[in-house]
Design a protein around this motif. Structure first.
Motif, PDB file in Angstrom:
ATOM      1  N   TYR A  13      11.701  -2.482  -9.979  1.00 32.62           N
ATOM      2  CA  TYR A  13      10.816  -2.789  -9.218  1.00 32.62           C
ATOM      3  C   TYR A  13       9.967  -4.308  -9.757  1.00 32.62           C
ATOM      4  CZ  TYR A  13      11.288   1.492  -7.138  1.00 32.62           C
ATOM      5  OH  TYR A  13      11.812   2.766  -6.421  1.00 32.62           O
ATOM      6  N   SER A  14      10.324  -4.555 -11.014  1.00 35.48           N
ATOM      7  CA  SER A  14       9.592  -5.613 -11.836  1.00 35.48           C
ATOM      8  C   SER A  14       9.598  -6.989 -10.983  1.00 35.48           C
ATOM      9  CB  SER A  14      10.210  -5.756 -13.168  1.00 35.48           C
ATOM     10  OG  SER A  14      11.594  -6.220 -13.371  1.00 35.48           O
ATOM     11  N   SER A  15      10.480  -7.360 -10.193  1.00 32.51           N
ATOM     12  CA  SER A  15      10.708  -8.552  -9.809  1.00 32.51           C
ATOM     13  C   SER A  15       9.774  -8.738  -8.430  1.00 32.51           C
ATOM     14  CB  SER A  15      12.114  -8.938  -9.007  1.00 32.51           C
ATOM     15  OG  SER A  15      12.421  -8.054  -7.924  1.00 32.51           O
TER      16      SER A  15
ATOM     17  N   PHE B 290       0.911  -1.233   0.169  1.00 33.22           N
ATOM     18  CA  PHE B 290      -0.331   0.141   0.125  1.00 33.22           C
ATOM     19  C   PHE B 290       1.057   1.400   0.125  1.00 33.22           C
ATOM     20  CE2 PHE B 290      -2.784  -3.355   1.670  1.00 33.22           C
ATOM     21  CZ  PHE B 290      -3.763  -3.149   1.205  1.00 33.22           C
ATOM     22  N   VAL B 291       0.556   2.052  -0.918  1.00 27.51           N
ATOM     23  CA  VAL B 291       1.644   3.306  -1.026  1.00 27.51           C
ATOM     24  C   VAL B 291       0.459   4.499  -0.723  1.00 27.51           C
ATOM     25  CG1 VAL B 291       2.923   4.672  -2.524  1.00 27.51           C
ATOM     26  CG2 VAL B 291       2.679   2.308  -3.050  1.00 27.51           C
TER      27      VAL B 291
ATOM     28  N   ALA C 229       3.977  -8.017  -5.578  1.00 32.00           N
ATOM     29  CA  ALA C 229       2.916  -6.876  -5.674  1.00 32.00           C
ATOM     30  C   ALA C 229       2.893  -6.461  -7.147  1.00 32.00           C
ATOM     31  CB  ALA C 229       3.242  -6.134  -4.546  1.00 32.00           C
ATOM     32  N   VAL C 230       4.146  -6.119  -7.890  1.00 31.72           N
ATOM     33  CA  VAL C 230       3.982  -5.540  -9.035  1.00 31.72           C
ATOM     34  C   VAL C 230       3.578  -6.445 -10.040  1.00 31.72           C
ATOM     35  CG1 VAL C 230       5.480  -4.882 -10.811  1.00 31.72           C
ATOM     36  CG2 VAL C 230       5.944  -3.605  -8.588  1.00 31.72           C
ATOM     37  N   GLN C 231       3.941  -7.891  -9.908  1.00 34.35           N
ATOM     38  CA  GLN C 231       3.563  -8.658 -10.860  1.00 34.35           C
ATOM     39  C   GLN C 231       2.183  -9.036 -10.738  1.00 34.35           C
ATOM     40  OE1 GLN C 231       6.132 -11.973 -10.366  1.00 34.35           O
ATOM     41  NE2 GLN C 231       8.074 -10.897 -10.777  1.00 34.35           N
ATOM     42  N   SER C 232       1.494  -9.121  -9.595  1.00 31.64           N
ATOM     43  CA  SER C 232       0.071  -9.370  -9.367  1.00 31.64           C
ATOM     44  C   SER C 232      -0.532  -8.059  -9.390  1.00 31.64           C
ATOM     45  CB  SER C 232      -0.085 -10.338  -8.065  1.00 31.64           C
ATOM     46  OG  SER C 232       0.593  -9.452  -7.017  1.00 31.64           O
ATOM     47  N   ASN C 233      -0.157  -7.045  -9.641  1.00 31.53           N
ATOM     48  CA  ASN C 233      -1.007  -5.638  -9.865  1.00 31.53           C
ATOM     49  C   ASN C 233      -1.547  -5.406  -8.570  1.00 31.53           C
ATOM     50  OD1 ASN C 233      -1.985  -3.353 -11.118  1.00 31.53           O
ATOM     51  ND2 ASN C 233      -3.747  -4.420 -11.480  1.00 31.53           N
ATOM     52  N   ARG C 234      -0.575  -5.557  -7.229  1.00 29.55           N
ATOM     53  CA  ARG C 234      -1.254  -5.377  -6.171  1.00 29.55           C
ATOM     54  C   ARG C 234      -0.343  -4.154  -5.070  1.00 29.55           C
ATOM     55  NH1 ARG C 234      -2.213 -10.772  -2.889  1.00 29.55           N
ATOM     56  NH2 ARG C 234      -3.556  -9.573  -1.817  1.00 29.55           N
ATOM     57  N   ILE C 235      -0.002  -3.117  -6.227  1.00 36.17           N
ATOM     58  CA  ILE C 235       0.415  -1.854  -5.700  1.00 36.17           C
ATOM     59  C   ILE C 235      -0.823  -1.203  -5.554  1.00 36.17           C
ATOM     60  CG2 ILE C 235       1.752   0.270  -5.950  1.00 36.17           C
ATOM     61  CD1 ILE C 235       3.445  -2.298  -5.708  1.00 36.17           C
TER      62      ILE C 235
ATOM     63  N   ASP D 121      -0.362   9.391 -10.270  1.00 35.44           N
ATOM     64  CA  ASP D 121       0.332   9.023 -11.514  1.00 35.44           C
ATOM     65  C   ASP D 121       2.061   8.858 -11.162  1.00 35.44           C
ATOM     66  OD1 ASP D 121      -2.021   8.913 -12.955  1.00 35.44           O
ATOM     67  OD2 ASP D 121      -1.898  11.075 -13.721  1.00 35.44           O
ATOM     68  N   MET D 122       2.397   9.660 -10.354  1.00 43.83           N
ATOM     69  CA  MET D 122       3.714   9.812  -9.973  1.00 43.83           C
ATOM     70  C   MET D 122       4.166   8.366  -9.395  1.00 43.83           C
ATOM     71  SD  MET D 122       5.847   9.959  -6.984  1.00 43.83           S
ATOM     72  CE  MET D 122       5.032  10.915  -5.975  1.00 43.83           C
ATOM     73  N   ILE D 123       3.018   8.018  -8.374  1.00 39.22           N
ATOM     74  CA  ILE D 123       3.411   6.606  -7.789  1.00 39.22           C
ATOM     75  C   ILE D 123       3.269   5.517  -8.975  1.00 39.22           C
ATOM     76  CG2 ILE D 123       2.319   5.197  -5.946  1.00 39.22           C
ATOM     77  CD1 ILE D 123       1.559   7.575  -4.465  1.00 39.22           C
ATOM     78  N   ARG D 124       2.280   5.683  -9.592  1.00 43.48           N
ATOM     79  CA  ARG D 124       2.201   4.392 -10.756  1.00 43.48           C
ATOM     80  C   ARG D 124       3.438   4.349 -11.650  1.00 43.48           C
ATOM     81  NH1 ARG D 124      -3.313   6.770 -10.946  1.00 43.48           N
ATOM     82  NH2 ARG D 124      -4.711   5.482  -9.810  1.00 43.48           N
ATOM     83  N   ASN D 125       3.922   5.471 -11.904  1.00 46.31           N
ATOM     84  CA  ASN D 125       5.117   5.622 -12.899  1.00 46.31           C
ATOM     85  C   ASN D 125       6.365   4.946 -12.030  1.00 46.31           C
ATOM     86  OD1 ASN D 125       3.887   6.719 -15.018  1.00 46.31           O
ATOM     87  ND2 ASN D 125       4.258   8.671 -14.290  1.00 46.31           N
ATOM     88  N   ILE D 126       6.727   5.187 -10.919  1.00 46.16           N
ATOM     89  CA  ILE D 126       7.670   4.294 -10.093  1.00 46.16           C
ATOM     90  C   ILE D 126       7.713   3.064 -10.146  1.00 46.16           C
ATOM     91  CG2 ILE D 126       8.532   4.191  -7.638  1.00 46.16           C
ATOM     92  CD1 ILE D 126       7.683   7.222  -7.024  1.00 46.16           C
ATOM     93  N   PHE D 127       6.539   2.474  -9.916  1.00 48.02           N
ATOM     94  CA  PHE D 127       6.295   0.972  -9.658  1.00 48.02           C
ATOM     95  C   PHE D 127       6.326   0.338 -11.009  1.00 48.02           C
ATOM     96  CE2 PHE D 127       5.626   2.408  -5.333  1.00 48.02           C
ATOM     97  CZ  PHE D 127       6.271   1.389  -4.775  1.00 48.02           C
TER      98      PHE D 127
END
Length: 340
Positions: free
Chosen positions: A292-294, A271-272, A297-303, A281-287
């Motif tokens: 961060y690809s490994s 949770f951010v 939470a990123v791989q399962s779209n749980r940011i 949008d800034m937070i989405r761009n960061i991840f």
């Protein structure tokens, strides 16, 4: 006989008149709970002083001139129909939050007393002639720069929100429910606050029953503070109790983490925290960056994006915070709350 007749008529008029005040029916208060017109039974509330000490504050009348600091405390009063009691607030009329309140609570915002002070300091608050100051610990230590006792000595009641400024080592949902209950007692609006408390209880119970037996999920709640740098909220914060109550755990204790720390912990859900919509949008761009690809939470779209005011002293927004946490942990469970 005529005299007896006229006497009976007069007594009848007095009897009927006793049950009407200003043209409205007056119902005697058999239970003595302070709901009579013009009556306010004293109520003693547990709160804190500006040194984190637990104290008691006794109210002998419903506050009429309230200084309220911070958004959620102000919105709570508006939601409880108490706009006409507000004489000063820290929420600026130029802010997006103020504009949102105008849209969501038009009637209550219209009740706020004219010439309301929006820049709080000792002088402006004294000039507002308040009988009650409602806010955080920092309201008194950083903004007004006068301790709660200083105001109390001048006949001004104070209430410090328990989950503000780490007064408590572990803030809980129960503390937010208690805040709502206290406002109900102080302002004599218990039916409204009881409804809000039941809503929180029902949401927790329904979710806990629905996820019983599921594996515990590892969670981190972070805030972006720089390039590759984050503040970490551990489970001592109120949001930790929200996560724990809904079947998650927050094992990370460090107050700051970097990219390497996130990758090493590799939580199921991240949770951010954000403070305004432009940060989304800034937070989405960061991840979306390769480093961060490994992350699971990123791989399962749980940011999951989490508004600050839904996880810190949320008050009226406690229920929204719980639903956002629930949907982050269990995205397919229900549609009762929406992810940001």
């Amino acid at each position: 006989m005529k005299n007896l007749f006229f006497l009976a008529v007069i007594l009848g008029i007095i009897f009927v008149g006793a049950f009407f005040v200003n043209g409205e029916e007056y119902i005697p208060n058999a239970g003595g709970n302070g709901t009579d017109i013009g009556q306010y039974d004293p109520v003693t509330i547990d709160t804190y002083d500006s040194n984190r000490n637990k104290i008691q504050m006794t109210f002998t009348h419903k506050p009429q001139r309230v200084v309220v600091d911070e958004l959620n405390t102000m919105e709570t009063l508006l939601a409880l129909g108490l706009g006409d009691s507000i004489v000063a607030t820290s929420v600026s009329p130029k802010s997006m939050s103020y504009k949102r309140l105008l849209q969501e609570y038009p009637e209550e915002m219209a009740k706020i007393q004219k010439n309301t002070v929006n820049s709080l300091n000792t002088e402006t608050v004294l000039s507002a002639n308040p009988d009650f100051i409602l806010g955080w610990k920092s309201t008194f230590t950083s903004i007004l720069r006068r301790p709660t006792g200083w105001w109390n000595d001048r006949g001004i009641k104070t209430y410090v929100v328990a989950t503000s400024n780490h007064i408590l080592n572990h803030g809980t949902i129960e503390d937010e429910k208690q805040f709502l209950a206290d406002m109900g007692k102080i302002f004599r609006v218990e039916p409204k606050t009881n409804h809000l408390i039941r809503e929180i209880q029902d949401e927790l119970k329904t979710t806990q029953e629905a996820v019983r037996g599921q594996p515990q999920q590892r969670v981190m709640v972070i805030e972006v503070i720089g390039r590759g740098a984050f503040t970490n909220y551990d489970d001592g914060w109120l949001v930790g109790d929200m996560v724990r109550s809904l079947g998650g755990c927050m094992p990370v204790k460090e107050t700051r983490v970097g990219v390497e720390g996130l990758i090493a912990e590799n939580p199921d859900v991240i949770f951010v925290v954000y403070f305004s919509d432009y940060q989304k949008d800034m937070i989405r761009n960061i991840f979306q960056q390769p480093e961060y690809s490994s992350l699971k939470a990123v791989q399962s779209n749980r940011i999951c994006l989490l508004p600050f005011d839904c996880m810190y002293t949320p008050a009226i927004k406690t229920i929204k915070g719980i639903r956002l946490i629930k949907n982050g942990l269990y995205p397919g469970l229900s549609d009762s709350g929406k992810r940001s």
